[in-house]
Structures are given as structure tokens and as C-alpha cells.
Write a protein that holds these residues in place. Structure first.
Motif, PDB file in Angstrom:
ATOM      1  N   GLY A  10       0.830  -1.202   0.000  1.00 23.49           N
ATOM      2  CA  GLY A  10       0.000   0.000   0.000  1.00 23.49           C
ATOM      3  C   GLY A  10       0.856   1.240   0.000  1.00 23.49           C
ATOM      4  N   ALA A  11       0.292   2.338  -0.469  1.00 24.46           N
ATOM      5  CA  ALA A  11       1.033   3.600  -0.506  1.00 24.46           C
ATOM      6  C   ALA A  11       1.470   3.986   0.898  1.00 24.46           C
ATOM      7  N   PRO A  12       2.692   4.496   1.062  1.00 28.90           N
ATOM      8  CA  PRO A  12       3.227   4.756   2.407  1.00 28.90           C
ATOM      9  C   PRO A  12       2.584   5.925   3.125  1.00 28.90           C
ATOM     10  N   LYS A  13       1.898   6.835   2.394  1.00 25.12           N
ATOM     11  CA  LYS A  13       1.188   7.986   2.973  1.00 25.12           C
ATOM     12  C   LYS A  13       2.113   9.066   3.531  1.00 25.12           C
TER      13      LYS A  13
ATOM     14  N   THR B 289     -11.697   9.673  -0.262  1.00 24.41           N
ATOM     15  CA  THR B 289     -10.356   9.079  -0.223  1.00 24.41           C
ATOM     16  C   THR B 289      -9.364  10.186   0.137  1.00 24.41           C
ATOM     17  N   ASP B 290      -8.089   9.874   0.113  1.00 19.26           N
ATOM     18  CA  ASP B 290      -7.080  10.901   0.369  1.00 19.26           C
ATOM     19  C   ASP B 290      -7.102  11.993  -0.693  1.00 19.26           C
ATOM     20  N   GLN B 291      -7.576  11.656  -1.890  1.00 21.01           N
ATOM     21  CA  GLN B 291      -7.479  12.586  -3.003  1.00 21.01           C
ATOM     22  C   GLN B 291      -8.795  13.312  -3.316  1.00 21.01           C
ATOM     23  N   ALA B 292      -9.933  12.676  -3.101  1.00 22.89           N
ATOM     24  CA  ALA B 292     -11.174  13.236  -3.614  1.00 22.89           C
ATOM     25  C   ALA B 292     -12.366  12.872  -2.734  1.00 22.89           C
ATOM     26  N   THR B 293     -13.450  13.637  -2.946  1.00 24.66           N
ATOM     27  CA  THR B 293     -14.744  13.352  -2.326  1.00 24.66           C
ATOM     28  C   THR B 293     -15.779  13.238  -3.435  1.00 24.66           C
TER      29      THR B 293
ATOM     30  N   PHE C 134      -7.303  16.687  -2.730  1.00 29.81           N
ATOM     31  CA  PHE C 134      -5.977  16.195  -2.339  1.00 29.81           C
ATOM     32  C   PHE C 134      -5.586  16.737  -0.954  1.00 29.81           C
ATOM     33  N   ALA C 135      -6.534  16.669  -0.024  1.00 32.02           N
ATOM     34  CA  ALA C 135      -6.310  17.230   1.317  1.00 32.02           C
ATOM     35  C   ALA C 135      -6.146  16.147   2.383  1.00 32.02           C
ATOM     36  N   GLY C 136      -6.083  14.870   1.988  1.00 33.77           N
ATOM     37  CA  GLY C 136      -5.995  13.799   2.969  1.00 33.77           C
ATOM     38  C   GLY C 136      -7.382  13.277   3.323  1.00 33.77           C
ATOM     39  N   ARG C 137      -7.445  11.998   3.712  1.00 29.09           N
ATOM     40  CA  ARG C 137      -8.742  11.353   3.907  1.00 29.09           C
ATOM     41  C   ARG C 137      -9.603  12.058   4.954  1.00 29.09           C
ATOM     42  N   ASN C 138      -9.014  12.443   6.082  1.00 27.79           N
ATOM     43  CA  ASN C 138      -9.820  13.064   7.135  1.00 27.79           C
ATOM     44  C   ASN C 138     -10.445  14.373   6.664  1.00 27.79           C
ATOM     45  N   ALA C 139      -9.645  15.216   6.008  1.00 25.68           N
ATOM     46  CA  ALA C 139     -10.161  16.498   5.528  1.00 25.68           C
ATOM     47  C   ALA C 139     -11.171  16.285   4.407  1.00 25.68           C
ATOM     48  N   GLN C 140     -10.912  15.323   3.517  1.00 32.24           N
ATOM     49  CA  GLN C 140     -11.873  15.054   2.438  1.00 32.24           C
ATOM     50  C   GLN C 140     -13.191  14.504   2.996  1.00 32.24           C
ATOM     51  N   GLN C 141     -13.099  13.729   4.067  1.00 26.67           N
ATOM     52  CA  GLN C 141     -14.306  13.233   4.737  1.00 26.67           C
ATOM     53  C   GLN C 141     -15.082  14.402   5.341  1.00 26.67           C
ATOM     54  N   THR C 142     -14.377  15.307   5.989  1.00 23.73           N
ATOM     55  CA  THR C 142     -15.024  16.481   6.563  1.00 23.73           C
ATOM     56  C   THR C 142     -15.650  17.340   5.468  1.00 23.73           C
ATOM     57  N   LEU C 143     -14.949  17.489   4.345  1.00 22.70           N
ATOM     58  CA  LEU C 143     -15.496  18.232   3.216  1.00 22.70           C
ATOM     59  C   LEU C 143     -16.803  17.602   2.745  1.00 22.70           C
ATOM     60  N   GLY C 144     -16.845  16.267   2.706  1.00 15.79           N
ATOM     61  CA  GLY C 144     -18.082  15.603   2.304  1.00 15.79           C
ATOM     62  C   GLY C 144     -19.233  15.927   3.241  1.00 15.79           C
ATOM     63  N   LEU C 145     -18.969  15.916   4.536  1.00 10.92           N
ATOM     64  CA  LEU C 145     -20.007  16.225   5.518  1.00 10.92           C
ATOM     65  C   LEU C 145     -20.503  17.666   5.385  1.00 10.92           C
ATOM     66  N   LEU C 146     -19.567  18.603   5.230  1.00 11.76           N
ATOM     67  CA  LEU C 146     -19.931  20.017   5.165  1.00 11.76           C
ATOM     68  C   LEU C 146     -20.553  20.372   3.816  1.00 11.76           C
ATOM     69  N   ALA C 147     -20.015  19.807   2.729  1.00 14.06           N
ATOM     70  CA  ALA C 147     -20.552  20.117   1.404  1.00 14.06           C
ATOM     71  C   ALA C 147     -21.963  19.574   1.244  1.00 14.06           C
TER      72      ALA C 147
ATOM     73  N   THR D 252      -2.560  10.681   3.683  1.00 10.37           N
ATOM     74  CA  THR D 252      -1.422  11.114   2.880  1.00 10.37           C
ATOM     75  C   THR D 252      -0.979  12.506   3.318  1.00 10.37           C
ATOM     76  N   SER D 253       0.313  12.681   3.524  1.00 11.91           N
ATOM     77  CA  SER D 253       0.826  13.953   4.032  1.00 11.91           C
ATOM     78  C   SER D 253       0.630  15.068   3.008  1.00 11.91           C
ATOM     79  N   THR D 254       0.636  16.300   3.492  1.00  8.72           N
ATOM     80  CA  THR D 254       0.480  17.464   2.617  1.00  8.72           C
ATOM     81  C   THR D 254       1.578  17.506   1.552  1.00  8.72           C
ATOM     82  N   GLN D 255       2.817  17.267   1.977  1.00 10.48           N
ATOM     83  CA  GLN D 255       3.934  17.345   1.031  1.00 10.48           C
ATOM     84  C   GLN D 255       3.838  16.276  -0.044  1.00 10.48           C
ATOM     85  N   LEU D 256       3.437  15.052   0.349  1.00 12.68           N
ATOM     86  CA  LEU D 256       3.322  13.978  -0.633  1.00 12.68           C
ATOM     87  C   LEU D 256       2.155  14.243  -1.579  1.00 12.68           C
ATOM     88  N   SER D 257       1.059  14.813  -1.059  1.00 11.81           N
ATOM     89  CA  SER D 257      -0.078  15.169  -1.919  1.00 11.81           C
ATOM     90  C   SER D 257       0.340  16.183  -2.975  1.00 11.81           C
ATOM     91  N   GLN D 258       1.154  17.167  -2.583  1.00 19.63           N
ATOM     92  CA  GLN D 258       1.627  18.164  -3.545  1.00 19.63           C
ATOM     93  C   GLN D 258       2.513  17.526  -4.613  1.00 19.63           C
TER      94      GLN D 258
END
Length: 804
Positions: free
Chosen positions: A327-330, A640-644, A610-623, A549-555
């Protein structure tokens, strides 16, 4: 051979000569600067950094003139402390040094712990929790008198958790007891050396760098069969992984979660036609089983171990010559740490293979490979020291005897994480420890401290010290149940989450320790099981960290996607990205890509943050909350780590209202006020701060009992004392933890309103895998009610009752 340092006593120098060894430059430097108040050594795995940390101690103890405790060694893992003890005893015995070395962890028998307090060894190897407990006793000044040095191993790992904050508070207390105490930090992977140096010693710390050694030999697995579109099991790679195991002496096969490790081990064992000796190791397995695997590794009896973060850190197993990351190291820093487990020798390149579990992880693995080659370690800025840990520290200080508030505040602010702590915040923690806070001050059980006429603070009831000590620590394993084989003397297997256990009925099977077991009953908070090899097992859930996935790796991933071509990617993945570019476009670093398309009769919206799974999950709830207000009738989402990906009854025409920061923050406040996440976070905070006791007179409350107690407290404080200290801490923890709202803020700031909204007539290649993701979240709102009304009308019409 390089000459040994003249400061090295003869018996130590002779031993090195007899072994045919010489000191490495960084070891000589550590020895030469051993009188410095604080040092941080950054050295690659296998470079002898632990010996570098201990050489000054051995040199100072060589003449036998020191009585009592001389050096404390702090490790984040009990297994690592035991491993260091084993590796240190051999040279000490060979050198003929009069040095007593012992370890002290949660596994140490009470009789030995009592003896260690009465007669401390010269070198004590321990963990942050055991040190905090040891310092809570009245005789702590006597135990630590004469202490000269503290060696903190794997300091980067401790710096990322509350355990490290607890340790730094303990070191400040030790420095008050022993003013000449010297501190040493050791690490192989530090992204910001200056920040870690300030963390270890805010008043000044020298940083030493060892030769980085050869670059690791790291590749990505290429198989004839393409990875699946979704999932994290990497079952497709089992034959290839087995081939690599056969070609090497010993292989560590790392996974990001314990459940994934269990499933992979089970599938690997089924395919292991040659019956190669393979073990499994993770933090939820029974201690005896973990120790059995560790002993077999030391003896060179295993060809492979399927493992998790429990083996991330520096246990020295010289036979390991390959690391496989499933799996991806994150996180690049974690990947480098894991790679270092292979060829644990100086100037020998570590060998590692990355195995992407799905199609998108091929891209993430390539980005991680490039980051390792560039030496680009990721890391986030250190937050200020958490106040729930400080509350626990204040209570432990009271256990050791009366204290003055001014003196304790001065001491606490000498700890790196608390260097900027205001007096008002300290006083708020002290008041909480004394009274429980405004809404709880009328209850006797939370009146724990009192001020004496001379101004000093002490325990209100000295008998409460035992209860405080029973609940020391910051590791939260709140909802686990022991698993044992059925029978009077059934063997313990480990532990599973209480929520998973509650979902089992007699006859259900699940995996633990690589074997299939059958759930029989729950007796006295123990899950009783029997062996059952006949049916497909459920996947057990274990306590453990799920990485984003870390911010730096996402970038890096975003920049990789925007290359004109991808010669380094396998053809199947490159073709997939080319098709995405033809049908839509690829996400870009400075623009937010949103795709809207119909699928299966519903309107779909895919947001590539591309904000990481936790932030993308939160985005889904708020959006979806905002889309409900806009009348778009959302039905659910998955992240996912990349998209909602959001689906509903109406198409999104204008996405801009979803990304107004004020709207997001308002939605977050409304969501948090009634969300179960806050109660879960509060329970953790309240347990660490000492408001809730999980252990009482040797008995441990179940997760349900603790949840019931904490929920009542949360509701009471939320209603009558909304500004209570623990509610403040809870909100801070929620925002930075599972919600990760900071990364959503960063996303909004990064794109600055630049949104590319593509209206398409079909699903795109990049969005398609999200339809296969597990963890879909259902939205119960107007959309569900509309579907119900339409279904009811259709049924009535079919029955000829539409006009009635």
C-alpha cells in the motif's frame, strides 16, 4: 583503521580493537562533546547511533565509581527497550565493565519494580509512561539523585504524539531534581532538525549529523496483472511477494493498518505452498505472541514477518535484507524509517519494494520514491503542548508531594512543547485539577487538590494517589476486549475493538494472529473463541492509527499528474491518466477540479481536493450539508485521500458557495455541536486529564461504561459550562485530528477561488474508482424523503390506488 578516541577507557578501547572495529566519526564526536547540556544526533539506521548515545555513559561508568542511577534511556516501544538491553549487555560483559543494566516497562514484574526503586541500576531502559509513574512517588528525589544523562531514542516518533509531550514534562522535572542533567536525542529520520532540537532542549541543543551513507535501493513492484481499481489488500501481488521472500534471508512486509496485515498474512499463508516460516506482528496481538515472533526473528528462524508500525522503529535484526511496503506509504518520513529496517548495517544500502494496492496508489508510490531519492522528508509544524497532558502531569506532581504553583509553572515552561504556555492557561489547568471546574466543583470526587496555608498545593486525599497512578499515560486503547481461546486455560490471542465484538453472534468467524477463530461467547469482558478453518472470516477491527497522505506527498502527486507524459509509470496507469486528460482534465496544484456527471440515474459531483482522507471526509459532511440547504437533495458521499464523491438527485451548477471559508466554518460549528465525534474526542481528553478513570482498584471499565460516563459529563458541561477547559481542549483536538479542518483551510487558501468545474455526460476514469470505495456515508435528508415519496407513489399506481 581509524584511531580510537583518547578519552575512551582502556578496557573499552581494547574491546573495540579485539572486535576489529573502529569508532565512526559521529560516535567520536558524541564522545568528545559528552559534556554538552543537550545533543541531537541524526544518523541513518545501522550507523551505530545507539552506541554513540551510550559510549559516554560506558566511559563514565568504567571505573566503577558511580553508585545508583547514571543514565536513563527512553524508548517509544517496550520491545525496543528490551532489544537495546540485550544488545548493550553483550559489549558491557565483553568489556568487563561493572555496570548493571535493567529495563522497566508495563511488562516488568512488580517485585522487580519495587527493587529498582530501592536500588536503581546504573542504566535504566524505560518508556515515557513508566518514567512518569516512577517520578510520581515520594522517593523520586532519592531514586534520581546522581542521574547524569538521559538518552531519548527515536525522538522523531515521540515528538509526533502526546507521549512525547508527557516525556518532555518529565524531563523538565528531572532537570529540576538534577540541575546538571545532560540530554541526548537520537533519530534516523528528522524533517526539521532545528525544531526537534528546540523540542528536546529549548535553551540550546547541538545538532550532529552522521554520514547519510548510500542511497536506499528502492523500487516499485511491477506485475503482469494490473492493480485493482480500488481496495487496500494487494491480494493480486501475493505470488510476486512470495517470490521475493524466497529470494531473501528475511523480509519485513509492512502494512498501514492491523486489519490489512491480518488479511494479507492469511492470504499469504494460503499461497505459501513451500511452508516458509512466516510470522505476524502488530500491537493488538497478545504480548506473548509478539515476543515469540521477536525471539524467532533474533534467532534467524523466520523468512518473513507481516507487520505494522509496531516494527517501524529501531529493533536491530541483522538478517533482514528486504522491506516490502504494502500500500502507498502515505508519509515519506515513515517510509524512510521502514526502509531502514533492511540491511541494518553502516554503509550498506537498504533494499525495499513498494507494492501499490490499487491503481491510484501506483502514482502515490512513484511520488514517494522520488521524495526519498530527493531526501525530501515530510512533516507538520509542532503544535503547542496539549493541556490535557499538562493536567495529568500536575496530578502526578501532587502525588510525589506538595508543590508551589510558581515553581511548577517555571518548570513546565522549560519543556519544549510548553515553552510558550501562558500563566493563565497553566492556572486554568491547576484550577481544573483542584476543583473539576465551575460546573463540577460541587462534586466531592473531583475536588482533588487543595492549597495549604503556606501556599503550596497538595492532594486533598493522599489515598487518591493510587488511583491517579493507575490511570497514568496518554495512549488511548479505550474500546478493546481481550480475545482468548475457549476453556479454563485458554491461550490469549490479543484484543479487538469492542464495537466489532458487539457485531458478532455465536458462530461468526474472524481473523486474529493470522488464524481463523469462531466467536463463542463474551464472558467477563473477554471474547471467547475456538478454532475454525472452514468459512470465510470477517475482518476484525483493531485499535490503531489510520494514516492520511501527508500534505507534502499530496503536492508531489499533483505535480506528477501535471507532467506532459509519465514514462516512469506502468503502461496501464499512464494510459488511465491519458484517458482522464482526454475526457476531462487532471487536477492541478493551484486550481480545484470539480467534475459533475450523471451515473446510474443520479447526479454525481467529484471534488479533487488532495487534502488527505480526514479532511476530504469532513469536506463531504460540510458540502452535503450546504447542498441540502441549496435544495440539491444529496443522498451520500465517499472520500479518499485525493477526492470526495457526492451523489444526489439534483446537479450542482455553481460550486463556489461550497468553498466559502465562512460558510464552511459556520457549517462546521453547527455540525460539531451535535456530533458524536466530539463526545468520542472528549472521552479521550477527559481520560488523559484525569476526569474519567478507566482503571479502578485493578479493574478496567469497559468501553461502554466509559462512554456512558463521558457522555453524561459531556452533556452536562456542554449545557452548564460551555467554556469548560476540557471542552476547549476537545474542540482543539477534534479540529486538528479526525476533522483535520486546517487542511481544508489550506485547500481554500491554495486555490483562492480558482475552480475548474467540468460538466460531463459520463463518469471519468479518475472518478470511477471512488464508486468502488468502502465507507460510503448515507445522507438522510430531503433527497431520501423525495425518493420515498416517489417510490410510494409508484407502488400506489401499480396497485391501482393512485387516485385514492
Amino acid at each position: 583503521m581509524t584511531a580510537l578516541s583518547p578519552e575512551l577507557p582502556k578496557q573499552i578501547s581494547n574491546w573495540f580493537t579485539d572486535q576489529g572495529w573502529s569508532l565512526h566519526p559521529h560516535q567520536r564526536d558524541m564522545l568528545a562533546r559528552s559534556g554538552a547540556p543537550a545533543q541531537l544526533l541524526i544518523a541513518p539506521t545501522g550507523a551505530g547511533k545507539t552506541m554513540a548515545g551510550f559510549l559516554p555513559t560506558l566511559a563514565e561508568l568504567a571505573d566503577g565509581g558511580h553508585n545508583g542511577l547514571h543514565t536513563l534511556y527512553i524508548s517509544p516501544l517496550k520491545a525496543l527497550a528490551a532489544d537495546i538491553k540485550r544488545n548493550l549487555e553483550t559489549p558491557v560483559a565483553g568489556m568487563g565493565l561493572p555496570i548493571r543494566i535493567e529495563d522497566r516497562t508495563g511488562d516488568t514484574p512488580n517485585s522487580r519494580k519495587r527493587r529498582q526503586r530501592a536500588d536503581p541500576p546504573h542504566i535504566l531502559l524505560t518508556t515515557p509512561e513508566s518514567l512518569a509513574l516512577l517520578m510520581s512517588y515520594e522517593d523520586a528525589p532519592r531514586i534520581f539523585q546522581g542521574l547524569q544523562r538521559v538518552v531519548v531514542d527515536e525522538i522523531h516518533a515521540l515528538a509526533e504524539s502526546k507521549r512525547g509531550d508527557q516525556l518532555m514534562l518529565a524531563l523538565s522535572r528531572l532537570s529540576a531534581l538534577c540541575p546538571d542533567l545532560r540530554r541526548v536525542g537520537l533519530s534516523a529520520t528528522v524533517d526539521d532538525p532545528a525544531a526537534i532540537a528546540r523540542y528536546l532542549a529549548p535553551t540550546g541543543c547541538a545538532v550532529l549529523h552522521a554520514d547519510a551513507g548510500p542511497a536506499p535501493d528502492i523500487t516499485m513492484l511491477h506485475t503482469d496483472e494490473a492493480p485493482p481499481w480500488s481496495g487496500s489488500g494487494a491480494a493480486y501481488a501475493i505470488p510476486a511477494v512470495l517470490e521475493h521472500v524466497k529470494q531473501h534471508k528475511t523480509t519485513l512486509i509492512f502494512h498501514n493498518t492491523r486489519a490489512q496485515a491480518e488479511v494479507f498474512f492469511h492470504n499469504l499463508w494460503l499461497a505459501n505452498d513451500d511452508a516458509l516460516p512466516i510470522g505476524i506482528h502488530h500491537g493488538s496481538l497478545d504480548r506473548a505472541q509478539r515476543e515469540k515472533v521477536e525471539a524467532a526473528m533474533v534467532a534467524g528462524q523466520l523468512r518473513a514477518v507481516v507487520c505494522t508500525g509496531s516494527l517501524d522503529l529501531g529493533i536491530d535484526w541483522g538478517n533482514v535484507d528486504l522491506v516490502i511496503q504494502i500500500g502507498a506509504p502515505k508519509n515519506v518520513k515513515r517510509l524512510v524509517q521502514r526502509i531502514g529496517r533492511a540491511n541494518h548495517r553502516y554503509n550498506a544500502p537498504s533494499k525495499a519494494i513498494l507494492v501499490p494496492a490499487n491503481r491510484f496508489e501506483v502514482i502515490e508510490c512513484l511520488a514517494a520514491l522520488e521524495a526519498v531519492q530527493d531526501g525530501d522528508l515530510d512533516g507538520d509544524p509542532r503544535p503547542t503542548g496539549p493541556r490535557d497532558v499538562l493536567c495529568q502531569h500536575i496530578l502526578l506532581c501532587a502525588c510525589s508531594g506538595p508543590f508551589e504553583a510558581d515553581a511548577l509553572y517555571a518548570e513546565v515552561t522549560q519543556a519544549g512543547p510548553y515553552a510558550d504556555l501562558t500563566r493563565a492557561d497553566f492556572d486554568a489547568c491547576l484550577t481544573f485539577c483542584a476543583t473539576g471546574g465551575y460546573a463540577l466543583r460541587a462534586y466531592d470526587k473531583w475536588q482533588r487538590l487543595q492549597q495549604r496555608p503556606d501556599g503550596q498545593w497538595q492532594l486533598r486525599d493522599p489515598r487518591s494517589a493510587a488511583l491517579i497512578r493507575q490511570n497514568v499515560g496518554t495512549i488511548q486503547d479505550t474500546d478493546t476486549l481481550k480475545v482468548k481461546m475457549r476453556g479454563r486455560h485458554g491461550a490469549p490471542l490479543g484484543e479487538i475493538e469492542e464495537g466489532f465484538a458487539a457485531s458478532l453472534t455465536p458462530g461468526d468467524t474472524f481473523l486474529i494472529g493470522g488464524q481463523i477463530v469462531r466467536y463463542e461467547a463474551l464472558r467477563e469482558m473477554v471474547v471467547q473463541v475456538s478454532r475454525d478453518k472452514g468459512r470465510r472470516p470477517k475482518v476484525a477491527t483493531f485499535m490503531g492509527t489510520k494514516f492520511a497522505t501527508s500534505t507534502q506527498l499530496s503536492q508531489r502527486i499533483l505535480h506528477l499528474l501535471n507532467q506532459p507524459d509519465w514514462p516512469a509509470l506502468p503502461a496501464h496507469t499512464a494510459d488511465w491518466l491519458h484517458l482522464q486528460r482526454q475526457m476531462s482534465e487532471l487536477p492541478r496544484p493551484s486550481t480545484l477540479l470539480i467534475e459533475s456527471f450523471p451515473h446510474d440515474g443520479l447526479a454525481h459531483t467529484c471534488i479533487y481536493g488532495f487534502a488527505g482522507r480526514n479532511a476530504q471526509q469532513t469536506l463531504g459532511l460540510l458540502a452535503t450539508r450546504r447542498m441540502e440547504e441549496m435544495g440539491l437533495a444529496p443522498l451520500g458521499f465517499v472520500a479518499t485521500d485525493q477526492a470526495t464523491l457526492i451523489w444526489g438527485l439534483e446537479e450542482l451548477r455553481d460550486p463556489a458557495p461550497l468553498f466559502d471559508l465562512t460558510t464552511l466554518e459556520d457549517g462546521l460549528e453547527g455540525w460539531l455541536s451535535s456530533n458524536a465525534l466530539m463526545k468520542r474526542t472528549f472521552r479521550s481528553v477527559a481520560t488523559i486529564a484525569g476526569l474519567i478513570q478507566r482503571n479502578i482498584q485493578g479493574q478496567r471499565k469497559s468501553g461502554r461504561q466509559a462512554t456512558f460516563s463521558s457522555d453524561i459529563l459531556y452533556d452536562t458541561l456542554h449545557r452548564y459550562d460551555p467554556d469548560h477547559l476540557l471542552l476547549q481542549i476537545t474542540r482543539e483536538e477534534a479540529l486538528s485530528g479526525l476533522i483535520d479542518f486546517a487542511r481544508l483551510r489550506d485547500l481554500v487558501a491554495r486555490v483562492q477561488g480558482r475552480i475548474s468545474h467540468r460538466h460531463l455526460d459520463r463518469i471519468t476514469p479518475l472518478a470511477a474508482p471512488l464508486l468502488l470505495e468502502v465507507g460510503k456515508v448515507r445522507i438522510d435528508g430531503e433527497g431520501r424523503e423525495r425518493l420515498l415519496r416517489e417510490e410510494t407513489a409508484k407502488l400506489m399506481q401499480d396497485a391501482g390506488l393512485a387516485e385514492i
